[in-house]
Design an enzyme around this catalytic site. Structure first.
Site, PDB file in Angstrom:
ATOM      1  N   ASP A  91      63.047 -68.614  -7.894  1.00 54.70           N
ATOM      2  CA  ASP A  91      64.380 -68.430  -8.005  1.00 54.70           C
ATOM      3  C   ASP A  91      65.094 -69.800  -7.447  1.00 54.70           C
ATOM      4  OD1 ASP A  91      67.144 -67.631  -8.493  1.00 54.70           O
ATOM      5  OD2 ASP A  91      66.367 -65.680  -8.734  1.00 54.70           O
TER       6      ASP A  91
ATOM      7  N   ASP B 214      68.531 -59.159 -11.209  1.00 51.76           N
ATOM      8  CA  ASP B 214      67.987 -60.344 -11.410  1.00 51.76           C
ATOM      9  C   ASP B 214      66.694 -60.663 -10.546  1.00 51.76           C
ATOM     10  OD1 ASP B 214      68.098 -62.987 -11.766  1.00 51.76           O
ATOM     11  OD2 ASP B 214      69.787 -63.868 -10.643  1.00 51.76           O
ATOM     12  N   ALA B 215      65.914 -60.402 -11.315  1.00 52.78           N
ATOM     13  CA  ALA B 215      64.365 -60.286 -10.720  1.00 52.78           C
ATOM     14  C   ALA B 215      63.517 -61.524 -11.240  1.00 52.78           C
ATOM     15  CB  ALA B 215      63.821 -59.097 -11.174  1.00 52.78           C
ATOM     16  N   LYS B 216      63.477 -62.204 -12.294  1.00 51.07           N
ATOM     17  CA  LYS B 216      62.950 -63.291 -12.655  1.00 51.07           C
ATOM     18  C   LYS B 216      61.370 -62.937 -12.803  1.00 51.07           C
ATOM     19  CE  LYS B 216      66.449 -66.538 -11.775  1.00 51.07           C
ATOM     20  NZ  LYS B 216      67.671 -65.933 -11.015  1.00 51.07           N
ATOM     21  N   ARG B 217      61.143 -61.794 -13.184  1.00 50.51           N
ATOM     22  CA  ARG B 217      59.632 -61.354 -13.420  1.00 50.51           C
ATOM     23  C   ARG B 217      58.898 -61.929 -14.605  1.00 50.51           C
ATOM     24  NH1 ARG B 217      61.480 -59.673  -8.918  1.00 50.51           N
ATOM     25  NH2 ARG B 217      60.877 -57.435  -8.119  1.00 50.51           N
TER      26      ARG B 217
END
Lengths: 273, 273
Positions: A99, B94-97
Protein backbone atom coordinates in the site's frame (compact mmCIF):
# COMPACT_ATOMS: atom_id res chain seq x y z
CA UNK A 1 17.79 -14.11 10.59
CA UNK A 2 20.44 -13.39 7.93
CA UNK A 3 20.46 -15.08 4.52
CA UNK A 4 23.81 -16.59 5.50
CA UNK A 5 22.16 -18.27 8.53
CA UNK A 6 19.38 -19.53 6.29
CA UNK A 7 21.94 -20.92 3.85
CA UNK A 8 23.81 -22.70 6.67
CA UNK A 9 20.59 -24.23 7.96
CA UNK A 10 19.78 -25.51 4.47
CA UNK A 11 23.14 -27.31 4.19
CA UNK A 12 22.89 -28.67 7.72
CA UNK A 13 19.37 -30.06 7.31
CA UNK A 14 19.91 -30.93 3.65
CA UNK A 15 16.56 -29.37 3.03
CA UNK A 16 15.20 -26.22 1.43
CA UNK A 17 11.63 -27.19 2.15
CA UNK A 18 9.15 -24.68 3.51
CA UNK A 19 5.83 -25.99 4.79
CA UNK A 20 2.81 -23.83 4.04
CA UNK A 21 0.37 -23.59 6.92
CA UNK A 22 -3.05 -23.09 5.31
CA UNK A 23 -5.37 -24.40 8.04
CA UNK A 24 -8.93 -24.84 6.82
CA UNK A 25 -11.51 -26.02 9.38
CA UNK A 26 -13.33 -27.98 6.67
CA UNK A 27 -10.17 -29.95 5.83
CA UNK A 28 -8.36 -30.53 9.11
CA UNK A 29 -8.93 -33.81 10.97
CA UNK A 30 -12.35 -33.72 12.57
CA UNK A 31 -11.19 -34.90 16.01
CA UNK A 32 -9.30 -31.60 16.39
CA UNK A 33 -12.53 -29.62 16.20
CA UNK A 34 -13.24 -30.66 19.80
CA UNK A 35 -10.16 -28.80 21.06
CA UNK A 36 -10.26 -25.18 22.18
CA UNK A 37 -8.14 -23.92 19.27
CA UNK A 38 -8.28 -26.48 16.43
CA UNK A 39 -6.21 -24.34 14.05
CA UNK A 40 -3.34 -23.94 16.49
CA UNK A 41 -3.48 -27.60 17.54
CA UNK A 42 -3.32 -28.60 13.88
CA UNK A 43 -0.37 -26.30 13.16
CA UNK A 44 1.46 -27.36 16.31
CA UNK A 45 1.18 -31.04 15.44
CA UNK A 46 2.37 -30.43 11.87
CA UNK A 47 5.29 -28.31 13.12
CA UNK A 48 6.37 -30.82 15.78
CA UNK A 49 6.25 -33.61 13.20
CA UNK A 50 8.23 -31.85 10.47
CA UNK A 51 10.58 -29.25 12.03
CA UNK A 52 13.77 -31.26 11.47
CA UNK A 53 12.93 -31.73 7.78
CA UNK A 54 12.08 -28.15 6.93
CA UNK A 55 13.88 -24.81 7.06
CA UNK A 56 10.77 -22.66 6.89
CA UNK A 57 7.10 -22.35 7.80
CA UNK A 58 4.78 -20.14 5.85
CA UNK A 59 1.44 -19.41 7.53
CA UNK A 60 -0.95 -17.97 4.97
CA UNK A 61 -2.74 -15.08 6.67
CA UNK A 62 -5.99 -15.58 4.73
CA UNK A 63 -6.59 -18.89 6.46
CA UNK A 64 -6.42 -17.17 9.84
CA UNK A 65 -8.26 -13.94 8.99
CA UNK A 66 -11.19 -15.99 7.69
CA UNK A 67 -11.86 -16.94 11.33
CA UNK A 68 -11.75 -13.38 12.63
CA UNK A 69 -10.23 -12.58 16.01
CA UNK A 70 -10.03 -16.25 16.92
CA UNK A 71 -8.08 -16.86 13.72
CA UNK A 72 -5.70 -13.97 14.38
CA UNK A 73 -5.10 -15.41 17.86
CA UNK A 74 -4.28 -18.78 16.30
CA UNK A 75 -1.80 -17.03 13.98
CA UNK A 76 -0.10 -15.34 16.91
CA UNK A 77 0.07 -18.60 18.88
CA UNK A 78 1.49 -20.38 15.82
CA UNK A 79 4.30 -17.90 15.18
CA UNK A 80 5.09 -17.70 18.89
CA UNK A 81 5.23 -21.48 19.08
CA UNK A 82 7.72 -21.64 16.22
CA UNK A 83 9.86 -18.78 17.55
CA UNK A 84 9.98 -20.26 21.06
CA UNK A 85 10.55 -23.90 20.18
CA UNK A 86 12.37 -23.80 16.85
CA UNK A 87 14.08 -20.39 16.74
CA UNK A 88 16.35 -21.40 13.83
CA UNK A 89 13.41 -21.88 11.48
CA UNK A 90 12.79 -19.15 8.89
CA UNK A 91 9.23 -17.83 9.16
CA UNK A 92 7.22 -16.29 6.35
CA UNK A 93 3.97 -14.38 6.77
CA UNK A 94 2.31 -15.09 3.44
CA UNK A 95 0.25 -11.92 3.44
CA UNK A 96 0.83 -10.36 -0.02
CA UNK A 97 0.49 -6.85 1.38
CA UNK A 98 1.37 -3.53 -0.26
CA UNK A 99 0.00 0.00 0.00
CA UNK A 100 1.16 3.62 0.04
CA UNK A 101 4.21 4.33 2.20
CA UNK A 102 2.69 5.17 5.58
CA UNK A 103 0.33 2.17 5.28
CA UNK A 104 3.06 -0.28 4.26
CA UNK A 105 4.99 0.89 7.33
CA UNK A 106 2.08 -0.24 9.47
CA UNK A 107 1.98 -3.63 7.74
CA UNK A 108 5.73 -4.00 8.27
CA UNK A 109 5.21 -3.21 11.95
CA UNK A 110 2.41 -5.81 12.12
CA UNK A 111 4.46 -8.68 10.70
CA UNK A 112 8.04 -7.83 11.67
CA UNK A 113 7.46 -6.31 15.12
CA UNK A 114 4.11 -7.36 16.54
CA UNK A 115 4.15 -10.94 15.21
CA UNK A 116 7.94 -11.20 14.81
CA UNK A 117 8.07 -13.01 11.48
CA UNK A 118 11.41 -13.18 9.64
CA UNK A 119 9.75 -12.25 6.37
CA UNK A 120 6.55 -11.22 4.66
CA UNK A 121 5.28 -11.55 1.09
CA UNK A 122 4.34 -8.34 -0.75
CA UNK A 123 2.71 -7.41 -4.07
CA UNK A 124 4.58 -5.11 -6.50
CA UNK A 125 1.75 -3.28 -8.29
CA UNK A 126 2.05 -0.04 -6.27
CA UNK A 127 5.81 0.23 -6.81
CA UNK A 128 8.80 1.47 -4.89
CA UNK A 129 7.26 3.43 -2.02
CA UNK A 130 4.88 0.55 -1.26
CA UNK A 131 7.77 -1.90 -0.74
CA UNK A 132 10.65 0.17 0.67
CA UNK A 133 9.05 0.51 4.14
CA UNK A 134 9.37 -3.27 4.49
CA UNK A 135 12.98 -3.25 3.27
CA UNK A 136 14.03 -0.83 6.01
CA UNK A 137 13.97 -3.58 8.67
CA UNK A 138 17.36 -5.10 9.38
CA UNK A 139 17.64 -8.89 9.15
CA UNK A 140 14.04 -9.08 7.98
CA UNK A 141 13.16 -10.14 4.45
CA UNK A 142 10.59 -8.95 1.97
CA UNK A 143 9.46 -11.55 -0.52
CA UNK A 144 7.96 -9.85 -3.55
CA UNK A 145 5.69 -11.48 -6.10
CA UNK A 146 7.46 -11.83 -9.44
CA UNK A 147 5.94 -14.74 -11.38
CA UNK A 148 3.23 -16.61 -9.51
CA UNK A 149 2.08 -20.21 -9.85
CA UNK A 150 -1.55 -19.64 -10.82
CA UNK A 151 -3.28 -19.37 -14.19
CA UNK A 152 -3.93 -15.67 -13.63
CA UNK A 153 -0.17 -15.06 -13.71
CA UNK A 154 -0.54 -14.88 -17.50
CA UNK A 155 -3.09 -12.06 -17.33
CA UNK A 156 -0.58 -9.34 -16.50
CA UNK A 157 2.78 -10.72 -15.28
CA UNK A 158 3.86 -11.97 -18.70
CA UNK A 159 2.61 -8.97 -20.69
CA UNK A 160 5.25 -7.44 -22.91
CA UNK A 161 6.35 -4.11 -21.42
CA UNK A 162 8.82 -2.23 -23.58
CA UNK A 163 10.34 -5.43 -24.92
CA UNK A 164 10.34 -7.54 -21.79
CA UNK A 165 7.75 -9.33 -19.72
CA UNK A 166 6.31 -7.38 -16.78
CA UNK A 167 7.71 -9.80 -14.18
CA UNK A 168 11.22 -9.20 -15.52
CA UNK A 169 10.69 -5.46 -15.33
CA UNK A 170 9.48 -5.91 -11.74
CA UNK A 171 12.65 -7.85 -10.86
CA UNK A 172 14.95 -5.32 -12.53
CA UNK A 173 13.29 -2.23 -11.10
CA UNK A 174 13.21 -3.68 -7.58
CA UNK A 175 17.01 -4.05 -7.62
CA UNK A 176 17.30 -0.24 -7.66
CA UNK A 177 15.29 0.21 -4.46
CA UNK A 178 16.86 1.14 -1.12
CA UNK A 179 17.94 -1.90 0.93
CA UNK A 180 17.11 -4.19 -2.01
CA UNK A 181 19.49 -6.76 -0.51
CA UNK A 182 16.56 -7.59 1.81
CA UNK A 183 14.44 -8.71 -1.16
CA UNK A 184 13.54 -12.26 -2.06
CA UNK A 185 11.08 -13.18 -4.82
CA UNK A 186 8.10 -15.47 -5.34
CA UNK A 187 8.52 -17.57 -8.49
CA UNK A 188 5.99 -20.33 -9.19
CA UNK A 189 7.24 -23.88 -9.66
CA UNK A 190 4.71 -24.52 -12.39
CA UNK A 191 6.88 -22.48 -14.75
CA UNK A 192 10.33 -24.06 -14.31
CA UNK A 193 11.50 -23.00 -17.77
CA UNK A 194 11.33 -19.35 -16.70
CA UNK A 195 13.96 -19.80 -13.97
CA UNK A 196 16.89 -19.48 -16.39
CA UNK A 197 15.77 -16.00 -17.41
CA UNK A 198 15.03 -15.01 -13.83
CA UNK A 199 18.47 -16.11 -12.61
CA UNK A 200 20.06 -13.78 -15.19
CA UNK A 201 18.37 -10.84 -13.44
CA UNK A 202 18.59 -11.92 -9.79
CA UNK A 203 21.43 -14.47 -9.61
CA UNK A 204 21.98 -14.14 -5.87
CA UNK A 205 18.50 -13.72 -4.42
CA UNK A 206 16.53 -16.35 -2.58
CA UNK A 207 13.45 -17.45 -4.51
CA UNK A 208 10.36 -18.69 -2.68
CA UNK A 209 8.84 -21.33 -4.92
CA UNK A 210 5.22 -22.35 -4.41
CA UNK A 211 3.47 -24.79 -6.69
CA UNK A 212 5.19 -28.06 -5.72
CA UNK A 213 2.67 -30.69 -4.73
CA UNK A 214 -1.03 -29.88 -5.14
CA UNK A 215 -0.30 -27.31 -7.86
CA UNK A 216 1.75 -29.80 -9.90
CA UNK A 217 5.29 -28.33 -10.13
CA UNK A 218 8.41 -30.51 -10.49
CA UNK A 219 11.16 -30.21 -7.86
CA UNK A 220 13.97 -31.46 -10.09
CA UNK A 221 13.08 -29.02 -12.86
CA UNK A 222 13.00 -26.12 -10.40
CA UNK A 223 16.42 -27.06 -9.03
CA UNK A 224 17.91 -27.60 -12.47
CA UNK A 225 17.07 -24.08 -13.59
CA UNK A 226 16.60 -22.13 -10.35
CA UNK A 227 19.35 -23.16 -7.94
CA UNK A 228 22.38 -20.90 -7.44
CA UNK A 229 25.71 -21.54 -5.71
CA UNK A 230 24.14 -20.80 -2.29
CA UNK A 231 21.12 -23.02 -3.09
CA UNK A 232 18.99 -19.86 -3.20
CA UNK A 233 15.66 -21.66 -3.14
CA UNK A 234 12.92 -22.14 -0.60
CA UNK A 235 10.45 -24.62 -2.03
CA UNK A 236 7.02 -24.46 -0.47
CA UNK A 237 4.54 -27.27 -0.17
CA UNK A 238 1.30 -26.87 1.73
CA UNK A 239 -1.69 -29.04 0.89
CA UNK A 240 0.29 -32.13 -0.21
CA UNK A 241 1.92 -32.24 3.24
CA UNK A 242 -0.54 -30.83 5.74
CA UNK A 243 -3.55 -32.67 4.29
CA UNK A 244 -1.75 -35.95 3.56
CA UNK A 245 -4.28 -37.61 5.85
CA UNK A 246 -7.54 -36.46 7.37
CA UNK A 247 -7.34 -39.04 10.14
CA UNK A 248 -5.75 -39.06 13.59
CA UNK A 249 -2.48 -40.01 11.84
CA UNK A 250 -2.35 -36.66 9.99
CA UNK A 251 0.91 -35.49 11.60
CA UNK A 252 2.63 -38.81 10.94
CA UNK A 253 1.50 -38.77 7.30
CA UNK A 254 2.58 -35.15 6.98
CA UNK A 255 6.03 -36.18 8.19
CA UNK A 256 6.15 -38.99 5.62
CA UNK A 257 5.33 -36.55 2.82
CA UNK A 258 7.84 -33.98 4.10
CA UNK A 259 10.49 -36.70 4.45
CA UNK A 260 9.93 -37.82 0.89
CA UNK A 261 10.49 -34.27 -0.39
CA UNK A 262 13.47 -33.72 1.93
CA UNK A 263 15.15 -36.93 0.72
CA UNK A 264 14.88 -35.72 -2.88
CA UNK A 265 16.36 -32.40 -1.76
CA UNK A 266 19.21 -34.13 0.10
CA UNK A 267 20.15 -36.02 -3.04
CA UNK A 268 20.27 -32.76 -5.00
CA UNK A 269 22.30 -30.97 -2.30
CA UNK A 270 24.75 -33.87 -1.96
CA UNK A 271 25.30 -33.83 -5.71
CA UNK A 272 25.87 -30.07 -5.97
CA UNK A 273 27.39 -28.88 -2.67
CA UNK B 1 -25.75 -3.01 -0.62
CA UNK B 2 -26.45 -2.56 -4.33
CA UNK B 3 -24.78 0.15 -6.42
CA UNK B 4 -28.28 1.60 -6.98
CA UNK B 5 -28.70 2.01 -3.20
CA UNK B 6 -25.30 3.64 -3.00
CA UNK B 7 -26.26 6.01 -5.82
CA UNK B 8 -29.52 6.94 -4.07
CA UNK B 9 -27.68 7.63 -0.82
CA UNK B 10 -25.27 9.91 -2.66
CA UNK B 11 -28.09 12.01 -4.11
CA UNK B 12 -29.92 12.10 -0.79
CA UNK B 13 -26.92 13.21 1.26
CA UNK B 14 -25.46 15.28 -1.58
CA UNK B 15 -22.17 13.67 -0.76
CA UNK B 16 -19.85 11.11 -2.31
CA UNK B 17 -17.34 11.44 0.51
CA UNK B 18 -15.76 8.39 2.06
CA UNK B 19 -13.82 8.87 5.28
CA UNK B 20 -10.68 6.77 5.61
CA UNK B 21 -10.18 5.36 9.10
CA UNK B 22 -6.40 5.08 9.54
CA UNK B 23 -6.07 5.18 13.32
CA UNK B 24 -2.48 5.65 14.46
CA UNK B 25 -1.82 5.64 18.22
CA UNK B 26 0.96 8.19 17.75
CA UNK B 27 -1.42 10.62 16.05
CA UNK B 28 -4.77 10.29 17.81
CA UNK B 29 -5.63 12.70 20.64
CA UNK B 30 -3.64 11.73 23.70
CA UNK B 31 -6.58 11.83 26.12
CA UNK B 32 -8.03 8.80 24.29
CA UNK B 33 -5.03 6.68 25.25
CA UNK B 34 -6.48 6.39 28.76
CA UNK B 35 -9.54 4.54 27.46
CA UNK B 36 -9.70 0.77 27.19
CA UNK B 37 -9.78 0.75 23.37
CA UNK B 38 -8.39 4.08 22.09
CA UNK B 39 -8.61 3.07 18.43
CA UNK B 40 -12.28 2.17 18.63
CA UNK B 41 -13.12 5.24 20.72
CA UNK B 42 -11.35 7.41 18.14
CA UNK B 43 -13.20 5.79 15.21
CA UNK B 44 -16.55 5.91 17.02
CA UNK B 45 -16.21 9.62 17.71
CA UNK B 46 -15.21 10.35 14.10
CA UNK B 47 -18.11 8.25 12.79
CA UNK B 48 -20.70 9.84 15.09
CA UNK B 49 -19.49 13.30 14.09
CA UNK B 50 -19.50 12.72 10.31
CA UNK B 51 -22.03 10.00 9.38
CA UNK B 52 -24.60 12.40 7.89
CA UNK B 53 -21.96 13.98 5.65
CA UNK B 54 -20.41 10.80 4.27
CA UNK B 55 -21.65 7.81 2.31
CA UNK B 56 -18.75 5.55 3.15
CA UNK B 57 -16.15 4.58 5.74
CA UNK B 58 -12.93 2.92 4.76
CA UNK B 59 -10.98 1.34 7.61
CA UNK B 60 -7.45 0.59 6.45
CA UNK B 61 -6.58 -2.86 7.77
CA UNK B 62 -2.86 -2.08 8.20
CA UNK B 63 -3.63 0.41 10.97
CA UNK B 64 -5.43 -2.32 12.92
CA UNK B 65 -3.10 -5.24 12.19
CA UNK B 66 -0.16 -3.19 13.45
CA UNK B 67 -1.66 -3.56 16.95
CA UNK B 68 -2.11 -7.33 16.71
CA UNK B 69 -5.12 -9.03 18.24
CA UNK B 70 -6.15 -5.87 20.06
CA UNK B 71 -6.11 -4.05 16.71
CA UNK B 72 -8.16 -6.74 14.99
CA UNK B 73 -10.70 -6.48 17.83
CA UNK B 74 -10.86 -2.71 17.28
CA UNK B 75 -11.51 -3.34 13.58
CA UNK B 76 -14.34 -5.72 14.36
CA UNK B 77 -15.88 -3.30 16.87
CA UNK B 78 -15.59 -0.47 14.33
CA UNK B 79 -17.34 -2.31 11.48
CA UNK B 80 -19.99 -3.65 13.88
CA UNK B 81 -20.60 -0.14 15.20
CA UNK B 82 -21.15 1.21 11.68
CA UNK B 83 -23.37 -1.69 10.61
CA UNK B 84 -25.50 -1.47 13.74
CA UNK B 85 -25.88 2.30 13.96
CA UNK B 86 -25.58 3.49 10.38
CA UNK B 87 -26.60 0.49 8.24
CA UNK B 88 -27.02 2.62 5.09
CA UNK B 89 -23.34 3.55 5.01
CA UNK B 90 -21.15 1.79 2.45
CA UNK B 91 -18.21 0.10 4.14
CA UNK B 92 -14.84 -0.61 2.54
CA UNK B 93 -12.17 -2.87 3.99
CA UNK B 94 -9.05 -1.27 2.54
CA UNK B 95 -7.00 -4.45 2.61
CA UNK B 96 -5.47 -4.72 -0.89
CA UNK B 97 -5.59 -8.50 -0.78
CA UNK B 98 -5.11 -10.99 -3.62
CA UNK B 99 -3.75 -14.53 -3.85
CA UNK B 100 -4.38 -17.84 -5.64
CA UNK B 101 -8.03 -18.89 -5.84
CA UNK B 102 -8.49 -20.95 -2.69
CA UNK B 103 -6.67 -18.29 -0.65
CA UNK B 104 -8.64 -15.38 -2.11
CA UNK B 105 -11.80 -17.29 -1.17
CA UNK B 106 -10.63 -17.22 2.44
CA UNK B 107 -9.95 -13.47 2.27
CA UNK B 108 -13.41 -12.93 0.78
CA UNK B 109 -14.88 -14.95 3.65
CA UNK B 110 -12.90 -12.84 6.15
CA UNK B 111 -14.12 -9.47 4.89
CA UNK B 112 -17.57 -10.22 3.43
CA UNK B 113 -18.79 -12.84 5.91
CA UNK B 114 -16.86 -12.67 9.17
CA UNK B 115 -16.52 -8.86 9.30
CA UNK B 116 -19.52 -8.11 7.02
CA UNK B 117 -18.00 -5.30 4.98
CA UNK B 118 -19.81 -4.19 1.80
CA UNK B 119 -16.57 -4.15 -0.15
CA UNK B 120 -12.86 -4.89 -0.07
CA UNK B 121 -9.91 -3.53 -2.04
CA UNK B 122 -7.80 -6.02 -4.02
CA UNK B 123 -4.56 -5.97 -6.01
CA UNK B 124 -4.58 -7.13 -9.66
CA UNK B 125 -1.06 -8.56 -10.12
CA UNK B 126 -2.08 -12.23 -9.78
CA UNK B 127 -4.89 -11.92 -12.33
CA UNK B 128 -8.31 -13.42 -12.88
CA UNK B 129 -8.38 -16.36 -10.48
CA UNK B 130 -7.09 -14.15 -7.65
CA UNK B 131 -10.03 -11.74 -7.99
CA UNK B 132 -12.98 -13.85 -9.14
CA UNK B 133 -13.49 -15.48 -5.71
CA UNK B 134 -14.33 -12.02 -4.35
CA UNK B 135 -16.68 -11.27 -7.25
CA UNK B 136 -18.79 -14.33 -6.50
CA UNK B 137 -20.45 -12.65 -3.49
CA UNK B 138 -23.83 -11.12 -4.29
CA UNK B 139 -24.31 -7.45 -3.36
CA UNK B 140 -20.69 -7.24 -2.26
CA UNK B 141 -18.17 -5.17 -4.17
CA UNK B 142 -14.56 -5.72 -5.10
CA UNK B 143 -12.53 -2.57 -5.55
CA UNK B 144 -9.47 -3.32 -7.64
CA UNK B 145 -6.36 -1.17 -7.85
CA UNK B 146 -6.07 0.43 -11.28
CA UNK B 147 -4.05 3.65 -11.02
CA UNK B 148 -2.98 4.52 -7.50
CA UNK B 149 -2.21 7.90 -5.93
CA UNK B 150 1.42 7.30 -4.91
CA UNK B 151 4.71 8.00 -6.66
CA UNK B 152 5.33 4.27 -7.10
CA UNK B 153 2.30 4.10 -9.40
CA UNK B 154 4.65 5.15 -12.19
CA UNK B 155 6.98 2.18 -11.61
CA UNK B 156 4.70 -0.39 -13.23
CA UNK B 157 1.10 0.84 -13.64
CA UNK B 158 1.93 3.25 -16.45
CA UNK B 159 4.35 0.97 -18.31
CA UNK B 160 3.50 0.53 -21.96
CA UNK B 161 2.11 -2.98 -22.50
CA UNK B 162 1.42 -3.78 -26.13
CA UNK B 163 0.57 -0.19 -26.94
CA UNK B 164 -1.34 0.76 -23.82
CA UNK B 165 -0.50 1.49 -20.21
CA UNK B 166 -0.69 -1.45 -17.82
CA UNK B 167 -3.50 0.10 -15.74
CA UNK B 168 -5.66 0.34 -18.89
CA UNK B 169 -4.95 -3.29 -19.68
CA UNK B 170 -5.91 -4.17 -16.11
CA UNK B 171 -9.22 -2.33 -16.50
CA UNK B 172 -9.99 -3.91 -19.87
CA UNK B 173 -9.08 -7.46 -18.88
CA UNK B 174 -11.05 -7.26 -15.64
CA UNK B 175 -14.24 -6.52 -17.59
CA UNK B 176 -14.07 -10.05 -19.05
CA UNK B 177 -14.09 -11.74 -15.63
CA UNK B 178 -17.11 -13.54 -14.20
CA UNK B 179 -19.42 -11.26 -12.19
CA UNK B 180 -17.38 -8.23 -13.27
CA UNK B 181 -20.43 -6.07 -12.54
CA UNK B 182 -19.32 -6.35 -8.90
CA UNK B 183 -16.06 -4.53 -9.68
CA UNK B 184 -15.18 -0.99 -8.72
CA UNK B 185 -11.71 0.53 -9.21
CA UNK B 186 -9.19 2.56 -7.25
CA UNK B 187 -8.04 5.61 -9.22
CA UNK B 188 -5.84 8.16 -7.50
CA UNK B 189 -6.99 11.79 -7.38
CA UNK B 190 -3.48 13.03 -7.90
CA UNK B 191 -3.81 12.11 -11.56
CA UNK B 192 -7.07 13.79 -12.58
CA UNK B 193 -6.07 14.06 -16.22
CA UNK B 194 -6.14 10.26 -16.52
CA UNK B 195 -9.86 10.04 -15.69
CA UNK B 196 -10.97 10.84 -19.24
CA UNK B 197 -9.14 7.80 -20.58
CA UNK B 198 -10.34 5.61 -17.72
CA UNK B 199 -13.98 6.58 -18.28
CA UNK B 200 -13.69 5.41 -21.90
CA UNK B 201 -12.92 1.91 -20.60
CA UNK B 202 -15.18 1.75 -17.54
CA UNK B 203 -17.91 4.35 -18.10
CA UNK B 204 -20.37 2.87 -15.61
CA UNK B 205 -18.19 1.66 -12.74
CA UNK B 206 -17.81 3.33 -9.39
CA UNK B 207 -14.31 4.67 -8.85
CA UNK B 208 -12.84 4.93 -5.37
CA UNK B 209 -10.62 7.99 -5.40
CA UNK B 210 -7.98 8.41 -2.71
CA UNK B 211 -5.53 11.28 -2.72
CA UNK B 212 -7.82 14.20 -1.83
CA UNK B 213 -6.53 16.08 1.20
CA UNK B 214 -3.13 15.10 2.61
CA UNK B 215 -2.03 13.64 -0.74
CA UNK B 216 -2.89 16.86 -2.61
CA UNK B 217 -5.54 15.91 -5.21
CA UNK B 218 -8.18 18.38 -6.45
CA UNK B 219 -11.87 17.53 -6.01
CA UNK B 220 -13.13 19.72 -8.83
CA UNK B 221 -10.65 18.23 -11.29
CA UNK B 222 -11.61 14.70 -10.30
CA UNK B 223 -15.31 15.47 -10.77
CA UNK B 224 -14.76 17.26 -14.07
CA UNK B 225 -13.10 14.24 -15.66
CA UNK B 226 -14.25 11.32 -13.54
CA UNK B 227 -17.95 11.75 -12.81
CA UNK B 228 -20.51 9.77 -14.80
CA UNK B 229 -24.31 10.12 -15.06
CA UNK B 230 -24.76 8.16 -11.81
CA UNK B 231 -22.04 10.19 -10.05
CA UNK B 232 -19.88 7.05 -10.04
CA UNK B 233 -17.31 8.40 -7.60
CA UNK B 234 -16.44 7.73 -3.99
CA UNK B 235 -13.85 10.28 -2.95
CA UNK B 236 -11.82 9.28 0.05
CA UNK B 237 -10.18 11.56 2.56
CA UNK B 238 -8.47 10.24 5.66
CA UNK B 239 -5.74 12.25 7.35
CA UNK B 240 -7.11 15.72 6.43
CA UNK B 241 -10.35 14.86 8.25
CA UNK B 242 -9.50 12.47 11.05
CA UNK B 243 -6.39 14.37 12.16
CA UNK B 244 -7.83 17.87 11.70
CA UNK B 245 -7.14 18.40 15.40
CA UNK B 246 -5.12 16.50 17.97
CA UNK B 247 -7.05 18.02 20.85
CA UNK B 248 -10.24 17.08 22.66
CA UNK B 249 -12.11 18.87 19.85
CA UNK B 250 -10.88 16.36 17.23
CA UNK B 251 -14.35 15.05 16.34
CA UNK B 252 -15.78 18.56 16.01
CA UNK B 253 -12.87 19.61 13.78
CA UNK B 254 -13.22 16.40 11.75
CA UNK B 255 -16.87 17.33 11.17
CA UNK B 256 -15.87 20.82 10.03
CA UNK B 257 -13.42 19.37 7.51
CA UNK B 258 -15.93 16.80 6.29
CA UNK B 259 -18.62 19.48 6.02
CA UNK B 260 -16.34 21.65 3.96
CA UNK B 261 -15.75 18.80 1.48
CA UNK B 262 -19.44 17.82 1.50
CA UNK B 263 -20.51 21.40 0.70
CA UNK B 264 -18.23 21.42 -2.33
CA UNK B 265 -19.73 18.08 -3.36
CA UNK B 266 -23.29 19.37 -2.88
CA UNK B 267 -22.57 22.28 -5.22
CA UNK B 268 -21.27 19.88 -7.86
CA UNK B 269 -24.23 17.51 -7.46
CA UNK B 270 -26.76 20.38 -7.58
CA UNK B 271 -25.19 21.62 -10.78
CA UNK B 272 -25.15 18.24 -12.52
CA UNK B 273 -28.09 16.18 -11.18
Amino acid sequence: MTTQQLHEQILQKKSFLCVGLDPDLTKIPQHLLETEDPIFEFNKAIIDATHDLTVGYKPNTAFFEAYGIKGWMSLQKTINYINENYPDIFTIADAKRGDIGNTSSMYAKAFFEDLNFDSVTVAPYMGKDSVEPFLAFENKHTIMLALTSNEGAFDFQTLNTNGKELYKQVLETSKTWKNSENLMYVVGATKAEYFTEIRKIVPDSFLLVPGIGAQGGSLSEVCKYGMNDKVGLLVNSARAIIYASKGTDFAEKAREEALSVQKEMATIIDRRF
